[in-house]
Write a protein that holds these residues in place. Structure first.
Motif, PDB file in Angstrom:
ATOM      1  N   TYR A 113       0.849  -1.176   0.000  1.00 24.75           N
ATOM      2  CA  TYR A 113       0.000   0.000   0.000  1.00 24.75           C
ATOM      3  C   TYR A 113       0.887   1.228   0.000  1.00 24.75           C
ATOM      4  O   TYR A 113       1.986   1.234   0.545  1.00 24.75           O
TER       5      TYR A 113
ATOM      6  N   GLN B  12       0.813   5.312   1.100  1.00 23.48           N
ATOM      7  CA  GLN B  12       0.102   6.360   1.829  1.00 23.48           C
ATOM      8  C   GLN B  12       0.724   7.702   1.484  1.00 23.48           C
ATOM      9  O   GLN B  12       1.906   7.930   1.743  1.00 23.48           O
TER      10      GLN B  12
ATOM     11  N   LYS C  63      -1.453  13.221   2.370  1.00 22.36           N
ATOM     12  CA  LYS C  63      -2.782  13.506   2.918  1.00 22.36           C
ATOM     13  C   LYS C  63      -3.380  12.293   3.616  1.00 22.36           C
ATOM     14  O   LYS C  63      -4.561  12.287   3.943  1.00 22.36           O
ATOM     15  N   LYS C  64      -2.572  11.274   3.796  1.00 25.26           N
ATOM     16  CA  LYS C  64      -2.951  10.071   4.536  1.00 25.26           C
ATOM     17  C   LYS C  64      -3.823   9.109   3.737  1.00 25.26           C
ATOM     18  O   LYS C  64      -4.268   8.107   4.295  1.00 25.26           O
ATOM     19  N   PHE C  65      -4.066   9.408   2.452  1.00 31.38           N
ATOM     20  CA  PHE C  65      -4.780   8.432   1.647  1.00 31.38           C
ATOM     21  C   PHE C  65      -3.951   7.175   1.516  1.00 31.38           C
ATOM     22  O   PHE C  65      -2.768   7.226   1.201  1.00 31.38           O
ATOM     23  N   LEU C  66      -4.587   6.048   1.743  1.00 30.52           N
ATOM     24  CA  LEU C  66      -3.907   4.763   1.677  1.00 30.52           C
ATOM     25  C   LEU C  66      -4.474   4.008   0.490  1.00 30.52           C
ATOM     26  O   LEU C  66      -5.662   3.716   0.454  1.00 30.52           O
TER      27      LEU C  66
ATOM     28  N   ILE D 271      -4.049   0.778  -2.356  1.00 26.97           N
ATOM     29  CA  ILE D 271      -3.391  -0.497  -2.652  1.00 26.97           C
ATOM     30  C   ILE D 271      -2.607  -0.368  -3.958  1.00 26.97           C
ATOM     31  O   ILE D 271      -3.025   0.318  -4.896  1.00 26.97           O
TER      32      ILE D 271
END
Lengths: 115, 112
Positions: A35, A37, A40-43, A45
């Motif tokens: 993954y 990240q 902006k902390k979007f995680l 896959i």
């Protein structure tokens, strides 16, 4: 300790270089993931492997190449690094291929900084 | 956009108070999971709720799921400073590839 471990924890490199991140799990899981990240902390896959076979390749540039020598290891090699590759990369594993059926176990991440 | 979207993006409360975080999603799901991420660490699984369940408890955590509204909430009761972290919901869509789709997370700060 049983865990998902990834190395290195920090990786600082220049544009154009090639680098690898290693991941190992000793949980006996069949499925492993990478993954990404962003800041902006979007995680999101990137890849998943089940028993050494690629299952998901989520439209990741060809510069990213995962390799699974056995089901306990999933490494990530990145060619020709770009500034936009800077992020935290997480390895994870799960017991079940049907990902919603069992939780993911995450490593502590590799913070990649491309300068 | 992301399948799961948490609300609020940031929450700051006093120790001992309850914290509620919400998650909305767009497509039908098999189940929904909540994870916690401490600063500089990986995500840790908290709780999984299946699509045919409405509520689930684990210690001080209470999760609800409303599939008709495509939403879930995570309640942390009697918060502690150690609960300070980011909380993510993740959905397992029925359609499509076998993958968990994460939201952006709620940043929770517990003030002593």
């Amino acid at each position: 300790d049983t865990a998902v471990s990834q190395t290195p924890k920090y990786l600082v490199t220049q544009m154009g270089n090639d680098k690898s991140i290693k991941c190992e799990q000793n949980l006996g899981h069949d499925t492993m993931y990478w993954y990404k990240q962003d800041s902006k902390k979007f995680l999101k896959i990137m890849f998943s492997y089940n028993n050494k076979e690629l299952i998901i390749n989520e439209t990741v540039p060809n510069r990213f190449s995962p390799k699974s020598p056995d089901k306990a290891h999933l490494n990530l090699h990145i060619n020709s690094l770009e500034l936009g590759d800077s992020a935290v990369y997480f390895c994870a594993s799960s017991q079940d291929y049907f990902v919603g059926h069992s939780p993911l176990h995450f490593g502590n991440g590799t913070r990649l900084t491309v300068t | 956009s992301q399948q799961g979207e948490e609300d609020p993006q940031a929450l700051s409360i006093q120790e001992g108070e309850n914290a509620t975080m919400n998650c909305s999603y767009k497509t039908s799901i098999n189940n929904l999971q909540w994870y916690r991420q401490n600063s500089g660490r990986g995500l840790v699984h908290l709780i999984l709720i299946r699509s045919n369940e409405r509520e689930k408890h684990s210690g001080r955590l209470r999760v609800t799921l409303d599939t008709s509204k495509k939403s879930s909430s995570l309640l942390i009761t009697a918060s502690r400073a150690a609960d300070t972290a980011s909380y993510f919901c993740a959905t397992s869509p029925i359609q499509g590839a076998q993958k968990l789709v994460f939201g952006q997370g709620t940043r929770l700060t517990i003030n002593p």
